[in-house]
Write a protein that holds these residues in place. Sequence first.
Motif, mmCIF file in Angstrom:
data_model
loop_
_atom_site.group_PDB
_atom_site.id
_atom_site.type_symbol
_atom_site.label_atom_id
_atom_site.label_comp_id
_atom_site.label_asym_id
_atom_site.label_seq_id
_atom_site.Cartn_x
_atom_site.Cartn_y
_atom_site.Cartn_z
ATOM 1 N N LEU A 37 0.818 -1.214 0.000
ATOM 2 C CA LEU A 37 0.000 0.000 0.000
ATOM 3 C C LEU A 37 0.852 1.265 0.000
ATOM 4 N N VAL A 38 2.159 1.102 -0.114
ATOM 5 C CA VAL A 38 3.050 2.264 -0.114
ATOM 6 C C VAL A 38 2.751 3.180 -1.292
ATOM 7 N N ALA A 39 2.529 2.594 -2.454
ATOM 8 C CA ALA A 39 2.301 3.376 -3.669
ATOM 9 C C ALA A 39 0.969 2.992 -4.306
ATOM 10 N N CYS A 40 -0.068 2.872 -3.486
ATOM 11 C CA CYS A 40 -1.358 2.423 -4.017
ATOM 12 C C CYS A 40 -2.084 3.524 -4.773
ATOM 13 N N SER A 41 -1.640 4.773 -4.644
ATOM 14 C CA SER A 41 -2.263 5.888 -5.353
ATOM 15 C C SER A 41 -1.211 6.950 -5.631
ATOM 16 N N ASP A 42 -1.456 7.756 -6.674
ATOM 17 C CA ASP A 42 -0.558 8.886 -6.923
ATOM 18 C C ASP A 42 -1.027 10.146 -6.189
ATOM 19 N N GLN A 43 -2.053 9.976 -5.342
ATOM 20 C CA GLN A 43 -2.546 11.066 -4.513
ATOM 21 C C GLN A 43 -2.119 10.814 -3.062
ATOM 22 N N PRO A 44 -1.166 11.592 -2.549
ATOM 23 C CA PRO A 44 -0.620 11.308 -1.205
ATOM 24 C C PRO A 44 -1.676 11.266 -0.102
ATOM 25 N N THR A 45 -2.643 12.142 -0.151
ATOM 26 C CA THR A 45 -3.662 12.157 0.902
ATOM 27 C C THR A 45 -4.512 10.894 0.854
ATOM 28 N N LEU A 46 -4.860 10.469 -0.340
ATOM 29 C CA LEU A 46 -5.643 9.243 -0.492
ATOM 30 C C LEU A 46 -4.849 8.043 0.003
ATOM 31 N N THR A 47 -3.579 7.975 -0.383
ATOM 32 C CA THR A 47 -2.716 6.881 0.082
ATOM 33 C C THR A 47 -2.643 6.867 1.605
ATOM 34 N N ALA A 48 -2.444 8.036 2.193
ATOM 35 C CA ALA A 48 -2.331 8.120 3.652
ATOM 36 C C ALA A 48 -3.616 7.664 4.339
ATOM 37 N N ALA A 49 -4.762 8.047 3.787
ATOM 38 C CA ALA A 49 -6.037 7.673 4.397
ATOM 39 C C ALA A 49 -6.291 6.180 4.274
ATOM 40 N N MET A 50 -5.954 5.606 3.135
ATOM 41 C CA MET A 50 -6.121 4.164 2.943
ATOM 42 C C MET A 50 -5.219 3.398 3.909
ATOM 43 N N ARG A 51 -3.966 3.795 3.973
ATOM 44 C CA ARG A 51 -3.012 3.113 4.841
ATOM 45 C C ARG A 51 -3.389 3.279 6.309
ATOM 46 N N TYR A 52 -3.899 4.432 6.672
ATOM 47 C CA TYR A 52 -4.236 4.719 8.068
ATOM 48 C C TYR A 52 -5.190 3.672 8.627
ATOM 49 N N SER A 53 -6.245 3.373 7.880
ATOM 50 C CA SER A 53 -7.238 2.430 8.400
ATOM 51 C C SER A 53 -6.816 0.980 8.213
ATOM 52 N N VAL A 54 -6.191 0.656 7.091
ATOM 53 C CA VAL A 54 -5.777 -0.732 6.861
ATOM 54 C C VAL A 54 -4.724 -1.158 7.866
ATOM 55 N N LEU A 55 -3.807 -0.251 8.191
ATOM 56 C CA LEU A 55 -2.673 -0.601 9.047
ATOM 57 C C LEU A 55 -2.914 -0.256 10.515
ATOM 58 N N ALA A 56 -4.160 0.058 10.867
ATOM 59 C CA ALA A 56 -4.471 0.448 12.247
ATOM 60 C C ALA A 56 -4.488 -0.731 13.210
ATOM 61 N N GLY A 57 -4.305 -1.941 12.698
ATOM 62 C CA GLY A 57 -4.312 -3.121 13.551
ATOM 63 C C GLY A 57 -5.494 -4.003 13.235
ATOM 64 N N VAL A 118 -12.770 11.251 11.135
ATOM 65 C CA VAL A 118 -12.309 12.198 12.161
ATOM 66 C C VAL A 118 -10.897 12.666 11.828
ATOM 67 N N LYS A 119 -10.074 11.771 11.342
ATOM 68 C CA LYS A 119 -8.675 12.064 11.033
ATOM 69 C C LYS A 119 -8.525 12.869 9.738
ATOM 70 N N PHE A 120 -9.261 12.476 8.695
ATOM 71 C CA PHE A 120 -9.020 13.053 7.377
ATOM 72 C C PHE A 120 -10.198 13.872 6.831
ATOM 73 N N GLY A 121 -11.325 13.827 7.498
ATOM 74 C CA GLY A 121 -12.504 14.484 6.966
ATOM 75 C C GLY A 121 -13.412 13.480 6.280
#
Length: 308
Positions: A37-57, A118-121
């Motif tokens: 998921l490091v490079a799952c999108s060319d949009q940094p915010t989208l990548t960060a939001a996807m990774r945030y929830s998938v990698l939350a545990g 809550v984190k990203f809107g």
Amino acid sequence: MVTKCRLSKLTLMNKQQLVAFETKWRPQINQYLDEHLVACSDQPTLTAAMRYSVLAGGKRLRPLLTLAILDVFGIMVTPANLRASVAVELMHTYSLIHDDLPAMDNDQLRRGEPTNHVKFGEDVAILAGDALQPLTFEWIADSGLSATIVADQTLALARATGPQGMVAGQIADVLGAGQHLALPALQQLHREKTGALIHYAVQAGLIQAQVRSDVQAPLLRYADAYGLAFQIYDDILDVTSTPAQLGKATHKDANEHKNTYPGLLGLAGAQTALRQAVTAAQVALEQASAASHQNMDLLAAFLTYFTD
């Protein structure tokens, strides 16, 4: 009459086996998700939001169930198997992100951290979920498994998560809030909302292992009983645990007049229903073992989740 004996026996016999299996595979699942998921999108915010929830545990229950089926039937897990098995966690995370939205459950906490919106809107959270759903199918399609297995697994996942599966259960939950559902309607709701993806997780392993249909049938009954037990257990925890213990808000279902097993059956009745579901899963495993001549102890070990 169902007693606690079978649950106690499960704890003694199988807990260590489950811990060993999780210790082996959960880090590999987490590493795979992180790396891919490091490079799952060319949009940094989208990548960060996807990774945030998938990698939350999380327990990674669904991919673990798929991998457990492969283990039971002696299938060596190749990179292709791993990719196609881990993909379900993307779909599961999409469902959690959307379930937490203000228009749905309006949850502020998930796995001990702020929810995605809550984190990203809210707008970014919706899009993160929207992106994870098709990415699930992409990982299955380009996994390298045979075309037949890819097609069968893709169809199974679409059915499990679409208008006759997870989404159907979600809308029944939304529309049923404030109404009194009878037990059959509540069971149907949770077969779709929660159970369908657990059913799929077992089915995905059966598809990859190319298990005979007469052996698949009892194992899918096991999956359905497991999904029912999972939801009943979750409902019980909602009324018996603290937010710190669960990593999310508790007592929300009762406060929002949602239909739950403790609400319908009382706490003691819900605990009895849980034991009945676990027994049904054990019976299905015994039938699967008789049909396949395979040892099902690993799958029985997953039932110790309900003894904690």
